[in-house]
Design a protein around this motif. Structure first.
Motif, short mmCIF file in Angstrom:
data_model
loop_
_atom_site.label_atom_id
_atom_site.label_comp_id
_atom_site.label_asym_id
_atom_site.label_seq_id
_atom_site.Cartn_x
_atom_site.Cartn_y
_atom_site.Cartn_z
N GLN A 197 2.18 14.27 -11.68
CA GLN A 197 0.85 14.65 -11.21
C GLN A 197 0.22 13.50 -10.42
OE1 GLN A 197 -0.96 17.97 -11.80
NE2 GLN A 197 -1.47 16.88 -9.93
N GLY A 198 0.44 12.27 -10.88
CA GLY A 198 -0.08 11.11 -10.15
C GLY A 198 0.53 11.00 -8.76
N MET A 199 1.82 11.26 -8.64
CA MET A 199 2.47 11.25 -7.34
C MET A 199 1.87 12.32 -6.42
SD MET A 199 4.77 10.02 -5.25
CE MET A 199 6.18 9.21 -6.05
N ASP A 225 -11.13 1.81 4.00
CA ASP A 225 -10.49 1.12 5.12
C ASP A 225 -9.60 -0.03 4.64
OD1 ASP A 225 -11.67 2.63 7.22
OD2 ASP A 225 -13.56 1.55 6.90
N TRP A 226 -9.37 -0.11 3.34
CA TRP A 226 -8.56 -1.20 2.79
C TRP A 226 -7.09 -0.99 3.16
CZ3 TRP A 226 -4.38 -1.50 -0.47
CH2 TRP A 226 -4.09 -2.77 -1.00
N SER A 227 -6.43 -2.08 3.48
CA SER A 227 -4.99 -2.02 3.74
C SER A 227 -4.38 -3.39 3.47
CB SER A 227 -4.70 -1.59 5.18
OG SER A 227 -5.12 -2.58 6.10
N LEU A 228 -3.11 -3.40 3.16
CA LEU A 228 -2.37 -4.64 2.92
C LEU A 228 -0.97 -4.44 3.48
CD1 LEU A 228 -2.18 -7.46 1.60
CD2 LEU A 228 -1.41 -6.31 -0.49
N LEU A 229 -0.59 -5.31 4.41
CA LEU A 229 0.72 -5.22 5.06
C LEU A 229 0.92 -3.87 5.73
CD1 LEU A 229 2.93 -6.96 2.33
CD2 LEU A 229 1.88 -8.00 4.35
N GLY A 230 -0.18 -3.32 6.23
CA GLY A 230 -0.12 -2.06 6.96
C GLY A 230 -0.12 -0.81 6.11
N LEU A 231 -0.23 -0.95 4.79
CA LEU A 231 -0.23 0.21 3.90
C LEU A 231 -1.59 0.35 3.25
CD1 LEU A 231 3.24 -0.27 2.14
CD2 LEU A 231 2.71 1.17 4.12
N GLN A 267 -0.86 4.89 -0.24
CA GLN A 267 0.57 4.62 -0.03
C GLN A 267 1.12 3.67 -1.08
OE1 GLN A 267 0.05 3.36 4.03
NE2 GLN A 267 0.77 5.31 4.86
N TYR A 268 0.30 2.69 -1.50
CA TYR A 268 0.74 1.81 -2.58
C TYR A 268 0.86 2.59 -3.89
CZ TYR A 268 0.76 -2.58 -0.03
OH TYR A 268 1.08 -3.60 0.84
N CYS A 269 -0.01 3.56 -4.09
CA CYS A 269 0.09 4.41 -5.28
C CYS A 269 1.39 5.20 -5.25
CB CYS A 269 -1.10 5.36 -5.37
SG CYS A 269 -2.64 4.58 -5.89
N ILE A 270 1.76 5.71 -4.08
CA ILE A 270 3.01 6.45 -3.95
C ILE A 270 4.20 5.55 -4.30
CG2 ILE A 270 4.56 7.56 -2.29
CD1 ILE A 270 2.06 8.59 -0.83
N ILE A 271 4.15 4.30 -3.83
CA ILE A 271 5.22 3.34 -4.16
C ILE A 271 5.26 3.10 -5.67
CG2 ILE A 271 5.96 0.94 -3.92
CD1 ILE A 271 4.82 1.02 -1.06
N ALA A 272 4.08 2.92 -6.29
CA ALA A 272 4.02 2.66 -7.73
C ALA A 272 4.60 3.83 -8.51
CB ALA A 272 2.57 2.41 -8.15
N TYR A 273 4.24 5.05 -8.12
CA TYR A 273 4.75 6.22 -8.84
C TYR A 273 6.24 6.42 -8.58
CZ TYR A 273 0.12 7.59 -10.38
OH TYR A 273 -1.10 7.62 -11.01
N SER A 274 6.73 5.95 -7.45
CA SER A 274 8.17 6.01 -7.19
C SER A 274 8.91 5.12 -8.18
CB SER A 274 8.47 5.56 -5.75
OG SER A 274 7.88 6.44 -4.81
#
Length: 204
Positions: free
Chosen positions: A99-101, A167-173, A177-184
């Motif tokens: 669900q988080g993903m 508008d926050w971003s880090l290294l272009g993400l 998108q960081y949440c998607i990486i975390a859930y991956s």
């Protein structure tokens, strides 16, 4: 010998057997809970308090899913060898991860949509032709089982921001998108632990 190096050596030499052993140890589930807690505290401490970024409706849903993962790990860690606790914890963990993903993907789509306005206006284009504009957010979230978490814990679960407007971003993400990486990573880790658990059950 370094225990971390030794552990990865065992995983490389006998992956199925090692996963079956790891899923039956408390440290693995504490690591999962710790990772979820880190994400929750990062959202509330860094983004909400330090950067003063108000959480949107989807954001508080993502927090809820992380709480599910946190408590799932703690439930299993009570006694990893107890299959009843393992079933309850695994079900809650998989719910939180999947669900988080889904919510993270939705938030990323809203982020892209809401920022389409800036891109179109900057180039003098037609916003409506481009399909821009963010999605509407509610200030009255609806959590599973009708839990009024926004009333019990308003700082954590009361949405006050606009979906996709950050508008926050880090290294272009961006944050979504960081949440998607975390859930991956959660999916890979939980999938490996589930495989180890099922294998241990079949070996009995």
């Amino acid at each position: 010998m370094n225990p971390i190096k030794e552990g990865f050596g065992a995983l490389k030499g006998a992956p199925a057997q090692t996963l079956a052993q790891w899923q039956n140890q408390r440290w693995l589930w504490f690591v999962m809970s710790g990772a979820a807690l880190f994400l929750i505290l990062s959202a509330m401490g860094y983004f909400q308090w330090f950067l003063e970024m108000d959480p949107c409706e989807i954001c508080v849903y993502i927090r809820f899913s992380q709480c599910c993962i946190l408590f799932a790990g703690l439930i299993i860690a009570i006694q990893p060898g107890n299959n009843i606790l393992k079933v309850v914890g695994m079900a809650l963990a998989w719910y939180g991860v999947l669900q988080g993903m889904a919510w993270s993907i939705e938030l990323n789509a809203l982020h892209d949509s809401s920022h389409a306005l800036d891109d179109v206006m900057a180039t003098g284009g037609d916003l409506f032709a481009a399909g821009g504009g963010g999605g509407a957010c509610s200030t009255e979230p609806h959590f599973p089982l009708g839990l009024p978490l926004h009333e019990w814990f308003p700082y954590e679960f009361q949405p006050s921001g606009i979906c996709g407007e950050d508008d926050w971003s880090l290294l272009g993400l961006n944050m979504a998108q960081y949440c998607i990486i975390a859930y991956s990573f959660f999916t890979i880790g939980l999938g490996a632990a589930t495989f180890g658990w099922v294998r241990s059950l079949l070996k009995k």
